[in-house]
Design an enzyme around this catalytic site. Sequence first.
Site, PDB file in Angstrom:
ATOM      1  N   CYS A  85      23.943  35.422  59.405  1.00 52.95           N
ATOM      2  CA  CYS A  85      24.612  36.351  60.321  1.00 52.95           C
ATOM      3  C   CYS A  85      24.833  35.748  61.707  1.00 52.95           C
ATOM      4  O   CYS A  85      25.529  36.342  62.531  1.00 52.95           O
ATOM      5  CB  CYS A  85      23.798  37.635  60.455  1.00 52.95           C
ATOM      6  SG  CYS A  85      23.441  38.448  58.894  1.00 52.95           S
ATOM      7  N   HIS A 335      29.865  45.163  61.903  1.00 57.76           N
ATOM      8  CA  HIS A 335      29.100  43.940  61.685  1.00 57.76           C
ATOM      9  C   HIS A 335      29.667  43.114  60.522  1.00 57.76           C
ATOM     10  O   HIS A 335      29.029  42.976  59.474  1.00 57.76           O
ATOM     11  CB  HIS A 335      27.633  44.318  61.424  1.00 57.76           C
ATOM     12  CG  HIS A 335      26.707  43.168  61.218  1.00 57.76           C
ATOM     13  ND1 HIS A 335      26.898  41.928  61.817  1.00 57.76           N
ATOM     14  CD2 HIS A 335      25.575  43.053  60.476  1.00 57.76           C
ATOM     15  CE1 HIS A 335      25.906  41.125  61.441  1.00 57.76           C
ATOM     16  NE2 HIS A 335      25.102  41.764  60.625  1.00 57.76           N
TER      17      HIS A 335
END
Length: 388
Positions: A85, A335
Amino acid sequence: MRRVFVAGIGATKIGEHWERSIRDLMVESSLNAIKDAGIDKKEVEAIFVGNMSSGYLQGQEHLGALLSTWLGIPGVAACKVEAACASGGAAFHNAFLAVKSGVYDCVLAVGVEKMTDAVTSDLTSALIMADDQEYVAFAGFSFVALNALVYRAYMKKYGAKQEDIALFAVHDHKYAVNNPLAQYRRAITLDTVLSSPLVADPLRLFECAPTGDGSAAILLCSEEKMKELGLEAEVEVAASSVATDILSLHDRDDLTTLVSTRRAAEKAYKMAGISAKDVDIVEVHDAFTILGVIHLEDLGFAKKGEGWKLVKDGEIEKDGKVPTNLMGGLKARGHPVGATGIYQIYDVALQLFGKAGPNQVDDASIGLAQNVGGVGGTVSISILKRVR
């Protein structure tokens, strides 16, 4: 070494882009950044693309050459950067180093991820690739479950209450209302968060960042290139750092501290010549509410075990001591994992350029973006500074 400036920024709206490919998204954000700078795309000398799962989810790798081809600038140096991420932040770090070192004068940092086309089981498998496959994933842990362990450990160690930690999600949604690129532009209440379905005890659904598609891009130029192109140098990259920690939680001494954040922050503060108290605007990687709280502590804005107090007391609001995630954060802005780090820097840059609209912090001059890979296995810190 040379000074590095933000010449242009661009992004797509985050959402479920069913009819658009990963290529479409990163081309759009890149062209937006180039257009924002007002330069010819042929000035771009190198491209770093942050992405986590295109190979697994789309069957598409070689994103650097793919993007340079469809931008119409084949021949430039281009590659994909992966750090789970934190891929976006890592791509930005590489772009920064490329200009700072003097190897290139004009570099594009891009983040992209396309998640909504995948079935849930494939997406879950992709996300847990951020941890050890031979032990953690094999044992059946999901990425949400790992963060639930962190949540439980934090509440037990510090006596914090879930209703105080869960306020982070309410905060994010409040500010996403004014962000045209946000995935969820609606306010929510604490009751909504706490009554949402349980995902992994104690994490509730509305305490978790959503999945989504999106791409963001930052164009960086050297001071010399800015002058050559006739661009006004307004926002400088004062620091960019990356640090790692032991990959998996079970091997760490403390589940409630991300050592990688502390290491990266220490490096970045030193490089920028500042401390935490000098930061005017913050973007933290709150993939889960508990992480937002812990990040505030590890970045030096609160004592350990007291990050939740900043949220409860309103100190992360626009007029608070530590204005945080003022464009919606991961929870409400969205996200798209490999793109998130670039979106965070985009949001900080908006503030420093004075273009954050109703969410603008008065006289913001220094902003920090923290991007996290896995459960802190990798962390990137970017510090931007308004110079005029």
